[in-house]
Design a protein around this motif. Structure first.
Motif, PDB file in Angstrom:
ATOM      1  N   UNK A   1       0.855  -1.185   0.000  1.00  0.00           N
ATOM      2  CA  UNK A   1       0.000   0.000   0.000  1.00  0.00           C
ATOM      3  C   UNK A   1       0.888   1.231   0.000  1.00  0.00           C
ATOM      4  N   UNK A   2       0.487   2.226  -0.767  1.00  0.00           N
ATOM      5  CA  UNK A   2       1.199   3.500  -0.799  1.00  0.00           C
ATOM      6  C   UNK A   2       0.206   4.606  -0.517  1.00  0.00           C
ATOM      7  N   UNK A   3       0.494   5.419   0.488  1.00  0.00           N
ATOM      8  CA  UNK A   3      -0.366   6.560   0.796  1.00  0.00           C
ATOM      9  C   UNK A   3       0.322   7.820   0.302  1.00  0.00           C
ATOM     10  N   UNK A   4      -0.428   8.615  -0.460  1.00  0.00           N
ATOM     11  CA  UNK A   4       0.090   9.820  -1.086  1.00  0.00           C
ATOM     12  C   UNK A   4      -0.636  11.042  -0.561  1.00  0.00           C
ATOM     13  N   UNK A   5       0.061  12.148  -0.469  1.00  0.00           N
ATOM     14  CA  UNK A   5      -0.526  13.441  -0.149  1.00  0.00           C
ATOM     15  C   UNK A   5      -0.755  14.133  -1.491  1.00  0.00           C
ATOM     16  N   UNK A   6      -2.011  14.196  -1.931  1.00  0.00           N
ATOM     17  CA  UNK A   6      -2.328  14.574  -3.307  1.00  0.00           C
ATOM     18  C   UNK A   6      -2.946  15.969  -3.369  1.00  0.00           C
ATOM     19  N   UNK A   7      -2.410  16.847  -4.233  1.00  0.00           N
ATOM     20  CA  UNK A   7      -2.989  18.188  -4.371  1.00  0.00           C
ATOM     21  C   UNK A   7      -4.273  18.164  -5.196  1.00  0.00           C
ATOM     22  N   UNK A   8      -5.151  19.100  -4.882  1.00  0.00           N
ATOM     23  CA  UNK A   8      -6.365  19.325  -5.670  1.00  0.00           C
ATOM     24  C   UNK A   8      -6.055  20.469  -6.629  1.00  0.00           C
ATOM     25  N   UNK A   9      -6.290  20.230  -7.924  1.00  0.00           N
ATOM     26  CA  UNK A   9      -5.993  21.222  -8.960  1.00  0.00           C
ATOM     27  C   UNK A   9      -7.191  21.409  -9.871  1.00  0.00           C
ATOM     28  N   UNK A  10      -7.347  22.619 -10.424  1.00  0.00           N
ATOM     29  CA  UNK A  10      -8.393  22.846 -11.429  1.00  0.00           C
ATOM     30  C   UNK A  10      -8.011  22.155 -12.728  1.00  0.00           C
ATOM     31  N   UNK A  11      -6.755  22.255 -13.065  1.00  0.00           N
ATOM     32  CA  UNK A  11      -6.205  21.623 -14.263  1.00  0.00           C
ATOM     33  C   UNK A  11      -4.995  20.827 -13.811  1.00  0.00           C
ATOM     34  N   UNK A  12      -4.662  19.794 -14.569  1.00  0.00           N
ATOM     35  CA  UNK A  12      -3.537  18.951 -14.198  1.00  0.00           C
ATOM     36  C   UNK A  12      -2.220  19.691 -14.251  1.00  0.00           C
ATOM     37  N   UNK A  13      -1.191  19.070 -13.701  1.00  0.00           N
ATOM     38  CA  UNK A  13       0.136  19.674 -13.743  1.00  0.00           C
ATOM     39  C   UNK A  13       0.613  19.771 -15.182  1.00  0.00           C
ATOM     40  N   UNK A  14       1.453  20.723 -15.432  1.00  0.00           N
ATOM     41  CA  UNK A  14       2.033  20.838 -16.769  1.00  0.00           C
ATOM     42  C   UNK A  14       2.923  19.629 -16.995  1.00  0.00           C
ATOM     43  N   UNK A  15       2.826  19.053 -18.182  1.00  0.00           N
ATOM     44  CA  UNK A  15       3.624  17.875 -18.508  1.00  0.00           C
ATOM     45  C   UNK A  15       4.706  18.264 -19.508  1.00  0.00           C
ATOM     46  N   UNK A  16       5.566  17.311 -19.835  1.00  0.00           N
ATOM     47  CA  UNK A  16       6.722  17.592 -20.675  1.00  0.00           C
ATOM     48  C   UNK A  16       6.371  18.266 -21.986  1.00  0.00           C
ATOM     49  N   UNK A  17       5.228  17.955 -22.578  1.00  0.00           N
ATOM     50  CA  UNK A  17       4.857  18.544 -23.860  1.00  0.00           C
ATOM     51  C   UNK A  17       4.475  20.011 -23.724  1.00  0.00           C
ATOM     52  N   UNK A  18       4.303  20.466 -22.482  1.00  0.00           N
ATOM     53  CA  UNK A  18       3.902  21.840 -22.265  1.00  0.00           C
ATOM     54  C   UNK A  18       2.403  22.022 -22.201  1.00  0.00           C
ATOM     55  N   UNK A  19       1.627  20.955 -22.375  1.00  0.00           N
ATOM     56  CA  UNK A  19       0.172  21.031 -22.302  1.00  0.00           C
ATOM     57  C   UNK A  19      -0.284  20.534 -20.950  1.00  0.00           C
ATOM     58  N   UNK A  20      -1.228  21.210 -20.351  1.00  0.00           N
ATOM     59  CA  UNK A  20      -1.825  20.700 -19.123  1.00  0.00           C
ATOM     60  C   UNK A  20      -2.808  19.594 -19.457  1.00  0.00           C
ATOM     61  N   UNK A  21      -3.061  18.735 -18.491  1.00  0.00           N
ATOM     62  CA  UNK A  21      -4.071  17.692 -18.682  1.00  0.00           C
ATOM     63  C   UNK A  21      -5.413  18.336 -18.390  1.00  0.00           C
ATOM     64  N   UNK A  22      -6.275  18.445 -19.397  1.00  0.00           N
ATOM     65  CA  UNK A  22      -7.447  19.274 -19.214  1.00  0.00           C
ATOM     66  C   UNK A  22      -8.713  18.637 -19.755  1.00  0.00           C
TER      67      UNK A  22
END
Length: 168
Positions: free
Chosen positions: A138-159
């Motif tokens: 089991x892995x417990x993560x502290x996860x942020x709440x975001x309106x849009x996803x983090x910016x990824x390598x391509x420069x596009x947010x996950x939206x």
């Protein structure tokens, strides 16, 4: 002296939830990267969680369950296109092949957080999400709440996906 160590260990198990007997050691070859949960309107009691599962080992892994604070249940889902209509299908497990990265992202595999309890999640909040693997790890993560996803390598947010619009 031995009794003192035992007492300290038991005290830690009581004070730190989830620290009971270890079923599986944490596998350093498996990492969980860029986790986030989507902010949705306050009237919605569901949201989605996304992340990357990076398996650097030579053996496959399987994500079989998840839990999230403030939600009664979490299901493993995949968005699929059936005859031009997007729909969600629940999955029993998410396969993570050896030496592969599996992305849980809008429009694809994701965690569906269902029946929120308490106030709405807003950008900047953080919640605890626990991932459960087939081997008992089991892995417990502290996860942020975001309106849009983090910016990824391509420069596009996950939206795209739950609670958001598709823009690219």
């Amino acid at each position: 002296r031995q009794a003192g160590r035992l007492r300290e260990g038991l005290l830690l198990m009581v004070l730190l939830p989830g620290t009971g007997p270890v079923l599986a050691a944490e596998d350093p070859a498996l990492s969980i990267e860029q986790p986030w949960v989507r902010e949705v309107p306050a009237v919605s009691t569901m949201t989605a969680g996304y992340l990357q599962l990076v398996n650097r080992s030579e053996r496959p892994r399987q994500l079989v369950a998840a839990q999230a604070e403030r939600f009664l249940r979490v299901e493993l889902h995949e968005s699929v296109d059936v005859d031009g209509v997007a729909r969600m299908e629940q999955r029993e497990r998410i396969e993570i092949p050896a030496a592969t990265t599996v992305e849980l992202q809008p429009g694809g595999l994701h965690l569906m957080l269902i029946q929120r309890q308490g106030p709405a999640l807003v950008e900047g909040d953080r919640i605890q999400v626990t991932l459960v693997f087939a081997d008992g790890e089991e892995r417990t993560l502290d996860v942020p709440v975001l309106r849009r996803g983090p910016m990824v390598h391509s420069g596009h947010g996950m939206d795209a996906g739950h609670g958001g619009s598709q823009q690219h």
